[in-house]
Design an enzyme around this catalytic site. Structure first.
Site, PDB file in Angstrom:
ATOM      1  N   TYR A  77      -6.284 -11.575 -11.079  1.00  0.00           N
ATOM      2  CA  TYR A  77      -5.672 -11.285  -9.776  1.00  0.00           C
ATOM      3  C   TYR A  77      -4.192 -10.904  -9.939  1.00  0.00           C
ATOM      4  O   TYR A  77      -3.727  -9.923  -9.339  1.00  0.00           O
ATOM      5  CB  TYR A  77      -5.829 -12.530  -8.896  1.00  0.00           C
ATOM      6  CG  TYR A  77      -5.408 -12.390  -7.462  1.00  0.00           C
ATOM      7  CD1 TYR A  77      -6.251 -11.801  -6.513  1.00  0.00           C
ATOM      8  CD2 TYR A  77      -4.182 -12.889  -7.018  1.00  0.00           C
ATOM      9  CE1 TYR A  77      -5.872 -11.702  -5.180  1.00  0.00           C
ATOM     10  CE2 TYR A  77      -3.804 -12.792  -5.691  1.00  0.00           C
ATOM     11  CZ  TYR A  77      -4.645 -12.208  -4.775  1.00  0.00           C
ATOM     12  OH  TYR A  77      -4.266 -12.118  -3.459  1.00  0.00           O
ATOM     13  N   LYS A  99      -2.527  -7.300  -8.994  1.00  0.00           N
ATOM     14  CA  LYS A  99      -1.442  -7.184  -8.005  1.00  0.00           C
ATOM     15  C   LYS A  99      -0.170  -6.608  -8.635  1.00  0.00           C
ATOM     16  O   LYS A  99       0.551  -5.839  -7.997  1.00  0.00           O
ATOM     17  CB  LYS A  99      -1.168  -8.550  -7.357  1.00  0.00           C
ATOM     18  CG  LYS A  99      -2.353  -9.092  -6.529  1.00  0.00           C
ATOM     19  CD  LYS A  99      -2.756  -8.151  -5.405  1.00  0.00           C
ATOM     20  CE  LYS A  99      -3.786  -8.765  -4.466  1.00  0.00           C
ATOM     21  NZ  LYS A  99      -4.208  -7.856  -3.400  1.00  0.00           N
TER      22      LYS A  99
HETATM   23  P1  NAP Z   1     -10.101 -12.357   3.394  1.00  0.00           P
HETATM   24  O1  NAP Z   1      -9.809 -13.153   4.611  1.00  0.00           O
HETATM   25  O2  NAP Z   1     -11.007 -12.913   2.349  1.00  0.00           O
HETATM   26  O3  NAP Z   1     -10.635 -10.908   3.863  1.00  0.00           O
HETATM   27  C1  NAP Z   1     -10.980  -9.968   2.893  1.00  0.00           C
HETATM   28  C2  NAP Z   1     -11.255  -8.645   3.556  1.00  0.00           C
HETATM   29  O4  NAP Z   1     -11.497  -7.680   2.519  1.00  0.00           O
HETATM   30  C3  NAP Z   1     -12.507  -8.658   4.431  1.00  0.00           C
HETATM   31  O5  NAP Z   1     -12.297  -7.765   5.498  1.00  0.00           O
HETATM   32  C4  NAP Z   1     -13.583  -8.133   3.477  1.00  0.00           C
HETATM   33  O6  NAP Z   1     -14.680  -7.494   4.173  1.00  0.00           O
HETATM   34  C5  NAP Z   1     -12.774  -7.092   2.709  1.00  0.00           C
HETATM   35  N1  NAP Z   1     -13.338  -6.753   1.398  1.00  0.00           N
HETATM   36  C6  NAP Z   1     -13.549  -7.569   0.326  1.00  0.00           C
HETATM   37  N2  NAP Z   1     -14.084  -6.865  -0.685  1.00  0.00           N
HETATM   38  C7  NAP Z   1     -14.208  -5.584  -0.259  1.00  0.00           C
HETATM   39  C8  NAP Z   1     -14.721  -4.389  -0.826  1.00  0.00           C
HETATM   40  N3  NAP Z   1     -15.195  -4.364  -2.087  1.00  0.00           N
HETATM   41  N4  NAP Z   1     -14.716  -3.261  -0.077  1.00  0.00           N
HETATM   42  C9  NAP Z   1     -14.243  -3.261   1.181  1.00  0.00           C
HETATM   43  N5  NAP Z   1     -13.738  -4.365   1.783  1.00  0.00           N
HETATM   44  C10 NAP Z   1     -13.733  -5.505   1.072  1.00  0.00           C
HETATM   45  O7  NAP Z   1      -8.751 -11.997   2.606  1.00  0.00           O
HETATM   46  P2  NAP Z   1      -7.215 -12.035   3.095  1.00  0.00           P
HETATM   47  O8  NAP Z   1      -6.671 -13.378   2.770  1.00  0.00           O
HETATM   48  O9  NAP Z   1      -7.089 -11.481   4.453  1.00  0.00           O
HETATM   49  O10 NAP Z   1      -6.583 -11.040   2.013  1.00  0.00           O
HETATM   50  C11 NAP Z   1      -6.326  -9.679   2.310  1.00  0.00           C
HETATM   51  C12 NAP Z   1      -5.457  -9.112   1.198  1.00  0.00           C
HETATM   52  O11 NAP Z   1      -4.245  -9.862   1.100  1.00  0.00           O
HETATM   53  C13 NAP Z   1      -6.100  -9.167  -0.192  1.00  0.00           C
HETATM   54  O12 NAP Z   1      -5.757  -8.021  -0.925  1.00  0.00           O
HETATM   55  C14 NAP Z   1      -5.456 -10.389  -0.816  1.00  0.00           C
HETATM   56  O13 NAP Z   1      -5.446 -10.309  -2.211  1.00  0.00           O
HETATM   57  C15 NAP Z   1      -4.059 -10.304  -0.226  1.00  0.00           C
HETATM   58  N6  NAP Z   1      -3.337 -11.572  -0.258  1.00  0.00           N
HETATM   59  C16 NAP Z   1      -3.815 -12.651   0.423  1.00  0.00           C
HETATM   60  C17 NAP Z   1      -3.095 -13.849   0.359  1.00  0.00           C
HETATM   61  C18 NAP Z   1      -3.547 -15.093   1.094  1.00  0.00           C
HETATM   62  O14 NAP Z   1      -2.921 -16.157   0.888  1.00  0.00           O
HETATM   63  N7  NAP Z   1      -4.561 -15.032   1.930  1.00  0.00           N
HETATM   64  C19 NAP Z   1      -1.925 -13.925  -0.407  1.00  0.00           C
HETATM   65  C20 NAP Z   1      -1.490 -12.801  -1.088  1.00  0.00           C
HETATM   66  C21 NAP Z   1      -2.187 -11.619  -0.988  1.00  0.00           C
HETATM   67  P3  NAP Z   1     -15.983  -8.345   4.715  1.00  0.00           P
HETATM   68  O15 NAP Z   1     -15.515  -9.113   5.918  1.00  0.00           O
HETATM   69  O16 NAP Z   1     -16.972  -7.294   5.041  1.00  0.00           O
HETATM   70  O17 NAP Z   1     -16.385  -9.247   3.581  1.00  0.00           O
END
Ligand code: NAP
Length: 241
Positions: free
Chosen positions: A153, A157
């Site tokens: 990861y 990133k």
């Molecule tokens: P999340 O709640 O798990 O949501 C993930 C989203 O990505 C969902 O809409 C999912 O679709 C979609 N997705 C996953 N795999 C995919 C694929 N192969 N093709 C198309 N769509 C896909 O994640 P989140 O926490 O909102 O994270 C969003 C972004 O922010 C990510 O890049 C993550 O790395 C980054 N981020 C998150 C955090 C944190 O603390 N949460 C921190 C730093 C960075 P479905 O609903 O259809 O499964």
């Protein structure tokens, strides 16, 4: 239909959904990409439409180049333009480096990094014709600082940050800005199984972030910050100062 279109990958839930709603409030029609959760994607579409702009859900796997190419071609055919792209979709497959399987390495690199290459290339083509556009890549603070247990990861990133800076240099003369947001710990499905209470001690603002905190930064970079490109905005409550 509005004259401006934003494509947000992974917009069915979490941070992507909040970004889609924030861009809708700024007057953009929204393409809501998702991987499999059709019910959540449709709910997001309805919430966006309630704000008075158009929205449509597109199911495609951002790590699959063929699916991406086909879907982006359909989106361009239908809307004729893409003004904002948020490369947000992402997954985690955590584990210590020495025990990390090829499968978990590849899944995270493909979904979190190669996806931005697959999606951005056809989108940039249309942005170049428009001579305008903004891309925001969803990085992470661990792409800046590293994190034990997240070699795949963190590498993905960090790669996104390199891609952001390079595209900013290549595309600036075409009127296309490329920036990244690096979130800290944000309250979403991705972090729901972590014992986040132990992290708040290390966060100067003493709380986890909410998806809306990230969405506001994305909207700032995509819409307001017209003289900003190649930047990585850490939105982490001060976690990695
Ligand atoms: P999340 O709640 O798990 O949501 C993930 C989203 O990505 C969902 O809409 C999912 O679709 C979609 N997705 C996953 N795999 C995919 C694929 N192969 N093709 C198309 N769509 C896909 O994640 P989140 O926490 O909102 O994270 C969003 C972004 O922010 C990510 O890049 C993550 O790395 C980054 N981020 C998150 C955090 C944190 O603390 N949460 C921190 C730093 C960075 P479905 O609903 O259809 O499964």
């Amino acid at each position: 239909m509005s004259e401006k279109l934003a494509l947000v990958t992974g917009a069915s839930r979490g941070i992507g959904k909040a970004c889609a709603l924030e861009l809708a409030k700024a007057g953009y029609d929204i393409v809501v990409n998702y991987a499999g959760n059709a019910e959540a994607a449709e709910k997001t579409v309805q919430e966006i439409k309630a704000l008075g702009v158009d929205a449509e859900a597109y199911k495609f796997d951002v790590s699959n180049k063929e699916e991406v190419d086909k879907s982006i071609a359909q989106i361009i055919e239908k809307y004729g333009r893409i003004d904002v792209l948020v490369n947000n979709a992402g997954i985690t497959r955590d584990g210590l480096f020495m025990r990390m399987s090829d499968e978990n390495w590849n899944a995270v690199i493909n979904t979190n990094l190669s996806s931005a290459f697959f999606v951005s290339q056809p989108v940039v083509k249309v942005m170049m014709k428009q001579r305008s556009g903004a891309i925001v890549n969803m990085a992470s603070v661990v792409g800046v600082s590293g994190n034990a247990g997240q070699a795949n990861y963190s590498a993905a990133k960090a790669g996104l940050i390199g891609l952001t800076k390079t595209l900013a240099k290549e595309l600036g003369s075409r009127g296309i800005r490329v920036n990244a947001v690096a979130p800290g710990f944000i309250n979403t499905d991705m972090t729901k199984d972590l014992d986040t209470s132990k992290f708040t001690d290390f966060i100067p603002l003493k709380r986890l972030g909410e998806p809306e905190d990230i969405a506001k930064a994305v909207k700032f970079l995509a819409v307001d910050a017209q003289y900003v490109t190649g930047q990585v905005l850490e939105v982490d409550g001060g976690l990695i100062i």
